[in-house]
Scaffold this motif. Structure first.
Motif, mmCIF file in Angstrom:
data_model
loop_
_atom_site.group_PDB
_atom_site.id
_atom_site.type_symbol
_atom_site.label_atom_id
_atom_site.label_comp_id
_atom_site.label_asym_id
_atom_site.label_seq_id
_atom_site.Cartn_x
_atom_site.Cartn_y
_atom_site.Cartn_z
ATOM 1 N N VAL A 126 0.871 -1.179 0.000
ATOM 2 C CA VAL A 126 0.000 0.000 0.000
ATOM 3 C C VAL A 126 0.905 1.225 0.000
ATOM 4 O O VAL A 126 1.690 1.422 0.928
ATOM 5 C CB VAL A 126 -0.944 0.020 1.212
ATOM 6 C CG1 VAL A 126 -1.825 1.273 1.177
ATOM 7 C CG2 VAL A 126 -1.822 -1.234 1.239
ATOM 8 N N ALA A 128 1.668 5.527 -1.592
ATOM 9 C CA ALA A 128 1.092 6.821 -1.964
ATOM 10 C C ALA A 128 2.199 7.697 -2.520
ATOM 11 O O ALA A 128 3.364 7.545 -2.158
ATOM 12 C CB ALA A 128 0.436 7.496 -0.761
ATOM 13 N N LYS A 135 -2.542 6.909 4.006
ATOM 14 C CA LYS A 135 -2.082 5.596 3.535
ATOM 15 C C LYS A 135 -2.080 4.558 4.659
ATOM 16 O O LYS A 135 -2.532 3.429 4.470
ATOM 17 C CB LYS A 135 -0.688 5.755 2.927
ATOM 18 C CG LYS A 135 0.053 4.464 2.627
ATOM 19 C CD LYS A 135 1.453 4.748 2.158
ATOM 20 C CE LYS A 135 2.218 5.620 3.111
ATOM 21 N NZ LYS A 135 2.343 5.034 4.476
ATOM 22 N N SER A 139 -4.238 1.147 5.050
ATOM 23 C CA SER A 139 -3.561 -0.140 5.250
ATOM 24 C C SER A 139 -4.142 -0.894 6.438
ATOM 25 O O SER A 139 -4.465 -2.081 6.347
ATOM 26 C CB SER A 139 -2.057 0.090 5.485
ATOM 27 O OG SER A 139 -1.434 0.676 4.382
ATOM 28 N N ASP A 235 2.660 -1.562 4.553
ATOM 29 C CA ASP A 235 2.452 -0.119 4.547
ATOM 30 C C ASP A 235 3.783 0.549 4.222
ATOM 31 O O ASP A 235 4.698 0.582 5.039
ATOM 32 C CB ASP A 235 1.935 0.320 5.920
ATOM 33 C CG ASP A 235 1.672 1.808 5.996
ATOM 34 O OD1 ASP A 235 1.330 2.394 4.951
ATOM 35 O OD2 ASP A 235 1.801 2.385 7.097
ATOM 36 N N PRO A 238 5.714 7.088 2.270
ATOM 37 C CA PRO A 238 5.155 7.888 1.168
ATOM 38 C C PRO A 238 6.222 8.194 0.128
ATOM 39 O O PRO A 238 7.420 8.173 0.408
ATOM 40 C CB PRO A 238 4.678 9.165 1.873
ATOM 41 C CG PRO A 238 5.507 9.243 3.115
ATOM 42 C CD PRO A 238 5.757 7.822 3.537
ATOM 43 N N VAL A 259 -3.048 4.978 -2.560
ATOM 44 C CA VAL A 259 -4.015 5.803 -1.834
ATOM 45 C C VAL A 259 -3.871 7.244 -2.292
ATOM 46 O O VAL A 259 -2.758 7.764 -2.422
ATOM 47 C CB VAL A 259 -3.797 5.707 -0.309
ATOM 48 C CG1 VAL A 259 -4.806 6.581 0.436
ATOM 49 C CG2 VAL A 259 -3.895 4.258 0.151
ATOM 50 N N CYS A 260 -5.021 7.900 -2.530
ATOM 51 C CA CYS A 260 -5.008 9.264 -3.059
ATOM 52 C C CYS A 260 -6.215 10.016 -2.514
ATOM 53 O O CYS A 260 -7.283 9.425 -2.334
ATOM 54 C CB CYS A 260 -5.063 9.210 -4.586
ATOM 55 S SG CYS A 260 -5.020 10.821 -5.411
#
Length: 379
Positions: A126, A128, A135, A139, A235, A238, A259-260
């Motif tokens: 996961v 971003a 994020k 997760s 996870d 970023p 993720v956004c």
């Protein structure tokens, strides 16, 4: 100069084989080039009989790439049998596996060949493009949703620079246990958990260069006693950098979730994350739009950040859209309290989270045998 795979290959064409006096690209010795945000990973495949020139070639490759000012260059070598060597090996009744070795290997090919976690069916990253989009929240709640569906689930806090899972899953007051050189994961909310946050002081900043981050990530992933899992959620930190590249070389992935939030500025960064995963040969399982909308006390839904922006971005890039998660006071409160299970007691929020997990398992099922993926029923 714009740096991409083509630019790297052009520089590699200046590297000559010391015996054949032709460049290593023309000779098809360069069997993989992966590039992302200043990090280049190159695989060179040599005849087994030419293993002795490995160090010389690596030096010439690094020298040829110097003018590109790359942040990091990883050069790895694989070996194959020539036709004559294959014929000799076959005549001697051996070496068939080496003879059939694939010449072209991506980072994921390498990871699949040396999978250090064979008891984990599906590893899901996961990520971003930027921080602050939720994020880690996504997760954690994906992991809990999958566990509530009956799956065996683990989650690894791969965000080694800023671990959030100790707070979100309530492990911050627990003591880490080990057996031999293996970490015993915490078991919280039906999920096995490991995090770098359990290995360092709460207020200590993690100022690590690439090799240190690589080592910490690898240790967490491979020295945790996961047991048998249907899903391992990772996870990631970023952005794009060392850790995703390490992951792509270390573990075979079912794919990645990006993720956004709905805003255009977040979409731009999310697209970079999508391209990073694609360059690393990692399947995109889908995009989640977090903080999609807000439900006020009056019951009205407010599109604070422009609801639907991430969904549009997913469509434009030809990747699945897994669903939207609203801004929710309870979600914030439960995350701070380390109680994600409480999120599923809210009928609206719980339904949204379970729907995202259901769509995720469907996408995973498309990447492997259907009987590997438990089904989710929503009640």
């Amino acid at each position: 100069m714009a740096i991409d795979k083509a630019a790297i290959l052009e520089r590699l064409k200046t590297v000559m084989d010391p015996e054949l006096h032709r460049d290593i690209v023309t000779l098809n010795m360069v069997t993989n080039v992966a590039y992302c945000d200043g990090l280049a990973d190159i695989t060179v495949t040599l005849p087994k009989s030419a293993a002795g020139i490995k160090e010389m070639l690596e030096g010439r490759i690094r020298e040829a790439l110097r003018e590109l000012n790359l942040a990091k260059v990883e050069v790895s070598f694989a070996y194959r049998l020539t036709a004559a060597e294959q014929e000799a090996a076959t005549a001697n009744g051996g070496g068939q596996e080496q003879a059939e070795e694939q010449a072209e290997q991506s980072p994921q090919d390498v990871a699949r060949a040396s999978n250090p976690l064979p008891s984990v069916k599906h590893v899901i990253a996961v990520g971003a493009g930027k921080g602050g989009v939720g994020k880690s929240t996504v997760s954690v709640n994906l992991a809990v949703a999958l566990a509530r569906s009956g799956a065996k689930v683990g989650i690894m806090d791969g965000d080694i620079y800023g671990p959030s899972l100790p707070t979100m899953l309530g492990t911050d007051k627990l003591e880490l246990k080990t057996i031999g050189n293996m970490i015993v994961p915490f078991e919280m909310h039906g999920v096995k958990v490991t995090t770098i946050g359990a290995l360092v002081e709460d207020d200590k900043p993690l100022i690590w260069r690439g090799p240190m981050a690589h080592g910490a990530f690898k240790q967490l992933a491979t020295q945790t006693d996961w047991g048998d899992l249907d899903y391992l959620i990772i996870d990631l930190p970023p952005g794009t950098g060392d850790v995703p590249l390490t992951l792509s070389q270390l573990l075979p992935l079912a794919g990645a979730v990006v993720v956004c939030t709905p805003q255009k500025v977040a979409q731009d960064d999310a697209v970079r994350a999508l391209k990073m995963f694609e360059q690393l040969d990692i399947n995109i399982l889908g995009v989640v739009e977090n903080m999609s909308y807000f439900i006020g006390n009056d019951g009205v839904e407010y599109d604070i950040f422009g609801r639907g922006g991430a969904e549009m971005m997913a469509q434009e890039n030809g990747v699945p859209f897994l669903g939207s998660i609203p801004i929710n006071m309870g979600l914030r409160k439960n995350s701070d309290a380390g109680d994600p299970t409480a999120n599923f007691e809210d009928s609206k929020l719980g339904e949204e989270l379970m729907n995202v997990a259901k769509r995720l398992t469907h996408q995973v099922s498309l990447s492997g045998p259907e009987d590997w993926t438990p089904s989710i029923s929503i009640s």
